[in-house]
Motif scaffolding. Structure first.
Motif, PDB file in Angstrom:
ATOM      1  N   ASN A  35      -4.554  -2.708 -10.553  1.00 45.57           N
ATOM      2  CA  ASN A  35      -4.744  -1.743 -11.638  1.00 45.57           C
ATOM      3  C   ASN A  35      -5.263  -2.498 -12.856  1.00 45.57           C
ATOM      4  OD1 ASN A  35      -4.152   1.150 -12.523  1.00 45.57           O
ATOM      5  ND2 ASN A  35      -3.183  -0.041 -14.145  1.00 45.57           N
ATOM      6  N   ARG A 206      -0.707  -3.263  -7.346  1.00 44.28           N
ATOM      7  CA  ARG A 206      -0.081  -1.989  -7.019  1.00 44.28           C
ATOM      8  C   ARG A 206      -0.376  -1.593  -5.576  1.00 44.28           C
ATOM      9  NH1 ARG A 206      -0.815   2.264 -12.066  1.00 44.28           N
ATOM     10  NH2 ARG A 206       0.889   1.461 -13.355  1.00 44.28           N
ATOM     11  N   LYS A 207       0.498  -0.753  -5.028  1.00 46.21           N
ATOM     12  CA  LYS A 207       0.280  -0.164  -3.712  1.00 46.21           C
ATOM     13  C   LYS A 207       0.053   1.335  -3.885  1.00 46.21           C
ATOM     14  CE  LYS A 207       2.900  -3.559  -1.051  1.00 46.21           C
ATOM     15  NZ  LYS A 207       3.962  -3.771  -0.039  1.00 46.21           N
ATOM     16  N   GLU A 208      -0.807   1.891  -3.052  1.00 52.21           N
ATOM     17  CA  GLU A 208      -1.131   3.307  -3.152  1.00 52.21           C
ATOM     18  C   GLU A 208      -1.051   3.952  -1.771  1.00 52.21           C
ATOM     19  OE1 GLU A 208      -2.368   6.728  -5.402  1.00 52.21           O
ATOM     20  OE2 GLU A 208      -1.756   4.713  -6.049  1.00 52.21           O
ATOM     21  N   THR A 209      -0.394   5.100  -1.709  1.00 52.87           N
ATOM     22  CA  THR A 209      -0.351   5.884  -0.481  1.00 52.87           C
ATOM     23  C   THR A 209      -1.492   6.891  -0.501  1.00 52.87           C
ATOM     24  OG1 THR A 209       2.057   5.666  -0.316  1.00 52.87           O
ATOM     25  CG2 THR A 209       1.024   7.459   0.916  1.00 52.87           C
ATOM     26  N   TRP A 289     -11.317   4.559  -2.902  1.00 50.55           N
ATOM     27  CA  TRP A 289     -10.612   3.311  -2.599  1.00 50.55           C
ATOM     28  C   TRP A 289     -11.521   2.224  -2.030  1.00 50.55           C
ATOM     29  CZ3 TRP A 289      -6.647   3.002  -5.389  1.00 50.55           C
ATOM     30  CH2 TRP A 289      -5.996   4.174  -5.784  1.00 50.55           C
ATOM     31  N   SER A 319      -7.541  10.113 -10.053  1.00 48.61           N
ATOM     32  CA  SER A 319      -7.680   8.732  -9.554  1.00 48.61           C
ATOM     33  C   SER A 319      -9.117   8.243  -9.684  1.00 48.61           C
ATOM     34  CB  SER A 319      -7.236   8.661  -8.091  1.00 48.61           C
ATOM     35  OG  SER A 319      -5.865   8.935  -7.952  1.00 48.61           O
TER      36      SER A 319
END
Length: 555
Positions: A35, A206-209, A289, A319
């Motif tokens: 991020n 960061r992790k994103e689902t 992404w 996003s």
């Protein structure tokens, strides 16, 4: 109705049911990214210092060691922390953690035709927390106030049907209640501070689902399932750092398929829009992404126009906009590169981190703290009550102390009420007038110009001559240490009532000489003295002019 007709009607109904039975499905996966800061520093900024300002007692009260807390309150991932000389300084200021008010109230309740009262103790705790980030040039690049700075709590209620019961319980538990309130509020303020600083200024791992979609009970179901699984497996390979090119190459066939579906079927056809929706949402997810948010936005607009009322559309839209804004601000084309801190070094900008006690006496070169100076006098509070006591000048002398409510050298007044010693800092909000050594001080609030931040406390020493009233004022301006020692002289002729409005402090400082010349315009000897001395801001000179004018010595 014959058998053949009945057969065709049943088949039509089954076909219609089959179309309506089409359903959207999805499967999630988790990827990693960086991020990026929304307010990035220049690329060569690699180090920072932390400064914590507050009262040492406040931190000890809530179970924190201030010096240790000053170094542990925040950790940035994209910059290296140094003890002094960082490229930028992050300052957290906690002014005074305190119980500011208590009040007792009651509420009437009815039960079984009976009316009774429940009693409450309302108490308000203040935890004023502010913060600012300053670059190497001393410019404030980011600042904020943790909210709320004060909060009201209630104790009592059911079971407390008399003041005696309430007061007894309150006296037994108030210490713990107030302490827990202070801890809760400070922790909330600290969390808000950390989140704001890291979101705006830091590089964060960061992790994103994310979700890929498929269509059920449709001729394209098997292909959709295949490419949904492909998206889930490939995007799980995206890590914090590293290129996404391999994933983009592997996903090319899936994205070509979804693109073909979005064109083959009609988005405005009730029977076909579900499959179009699944295709464009998959394309938008992939482009966001793969760090190509510009390409995602048209697909999201198309998905939104289909009015599925799917909350994921708005989430992906946000996003995409955040990704584009962050990459534009940082002049980067991806979100998978952390700053290289292996050679990060301090530029020796002069910042020094650590803990600073706002109330502690200042010392330099390991010199012992100055012994305070005392003067007997009186104070008139905002209710008009006069109290006798003594003034404490922490700076060791009047001229080395200052008026105000925060800081190490602020003058305060000690007095007794019902046998208990009280301490009052001299704020215009709570004190009307003070006096000592045959001098009177009036406390007033001063209008503040648009270029000055914070409230000012104006304390004036009054010199009363026959023809002239001289008010010698000391402005204390919060957060403006460079102006704390400035002096403003306001003059008023008793004869014709000439008076000068203070306006903003800046205005007074700039035009003070002009004001003096207006006051003494009919006194040639003083006008000559003003010209010859090139104007001076010395108090003795002002008093000399006033006394000379009062005596009529103007030849």
């Amino acid at each position: 109705m014959n058998v053949k007709t009945t057969f065709f009607i049943c088949m039509a109904m089954l076909f219609a049911f089959s179309l309506d039975a089409q359903k959207l499905g999805d499967k999630k996966t988790v990827l990693e990214y960086i991020n990026l800061p929304s307010k990035p520093f220049p690329k060569d900024y690699t180090t920072y210092t932390l400064t914590l300002k507050g009262r040492e007692k406040d931190f000890h009260d809530i179970g924190l060691t201030p010096h240790a807390h000053s170094q542990a309150m925040l950790k940035l991932e994209g910059y290296k922390k140094v003890d002094e000389g960082g490229h930028f300084n992050i300052e957290l200021k906690v002014e005074k953690i305190a119980l500011v008010s208590t009040d007792t109230r009651s509420e009437e309740k009815k039960k079984d035709d009976r009316t009774y009262k429940n009693y409450f103790k309302d108490y308000t705790i203040a935890v004023p927390v502010s913060y600012k980030v300053t670059d190497m040039n001393g410019m404030v690049v980011h600042e904020g106030i943790a909210s709320p700075s004060s909060q009201k709590y209630s104790f009592g209620g059911s079971g407390y049907t008399s003041l005696t019961t309430l007061n007894k319980a309150w006296n037994e538990r108030k210490k713990d209640l107030i302490l827990n309130g202070k801890k809760k509020m400070y922790n909330a303020a600290l969390a808000g501070f950390v989140n704001d600083i890291k979101t705006n200024l830091d590089f964060m791992r960061r992790k994103e689902t994310i979700y890929f979609r498929t269509i059920k009970k449709h001729d394209e179901e098997s292909k959709f399932e295949k490419y949904m699984e492909k998206g889930v497996s490939e995007f799980a390979k995206i890590k914090y750092e590293g290129s996404t090119d391999a994933v983009a190459e592997s996903m090319a066939p899936a994205m070509e398929y979804w693109e073909s579906i979005s064109k083959k079927y009609k988005a405005n056809d009730k029977k076909e829009r579900k499959i179009v929706f699944a295709a464009v949402m998959n394309l938008a997810t992939a482009y966001i992404w793969l760090d190509q948010p510009d390409k995602a936005l048209p697909y999201l607009e198309k998905a939104k126009s289909m009015d599925f009322k799917n909350f994921q559309v708005n989430i992906l839209m946000e996003s995409a906009k955040i990704a584009k804004a962050q990459m534009d601000a940082n002049q980067m084309d991806n979100r998978h590169a952390m700053p290289d801190l292996s050679s990060a070094a301090s530029p020796d900008s002069g910042f020094k981190g650590g803990f600073l006690d706002l109330y502690a006496p200042s010392t330099t070169n390991n010199e012992p703290a100055v012994e305070p100076y005392f003067e007997s006098g009186y104070m008139v509070d905002y209710k008009g009550n006069r109290h006798e006591g003594k003034f404490v000048f922490p700076g060791g002398a009047i001229e080395k102390s200052r008026f105000g409510t925060y800081g190490s050298n602020c003058i305060y007044f000690l007095y007794e009420v019902n046998g208990k010693e009280k301490k009052s800092y001299l704020s215009y909000l709570s004190v009307k007038e003070i006096g000592f050594d045959d001098r009177i001080y009036e406390l007033k609030k001063v209008a503040v110009g648009s270029d000055i931040v914070g409230k000012a406390t104006m304390v004036c020493r009054v010199y009363d001559f026959d023809k002239m009233l001289v008010k010698y004022c000391i402005p204390y301006i919060e957060n403006r240490e460079d102006l704390e020692t400035d002096r403003v002289t306001l003059l008023e002729r008793k004869s014709d009532g000439m008076e000068f409005n203070t306006g903003s402090v800046r205005f007074v400082l700039k035009f003070r000489k002009n004001m003096m010349e207006q006051v003494y315009s009919d006194c040639p000897s003083i006008m000559k003295a003003l010209e010859e001395r090139k104007y001076t801001n010395n108090l003795d000179d002002h008093l000399e002019y006033a006394e000379q004018y009062s005596k009529g010595d103007c030849k």
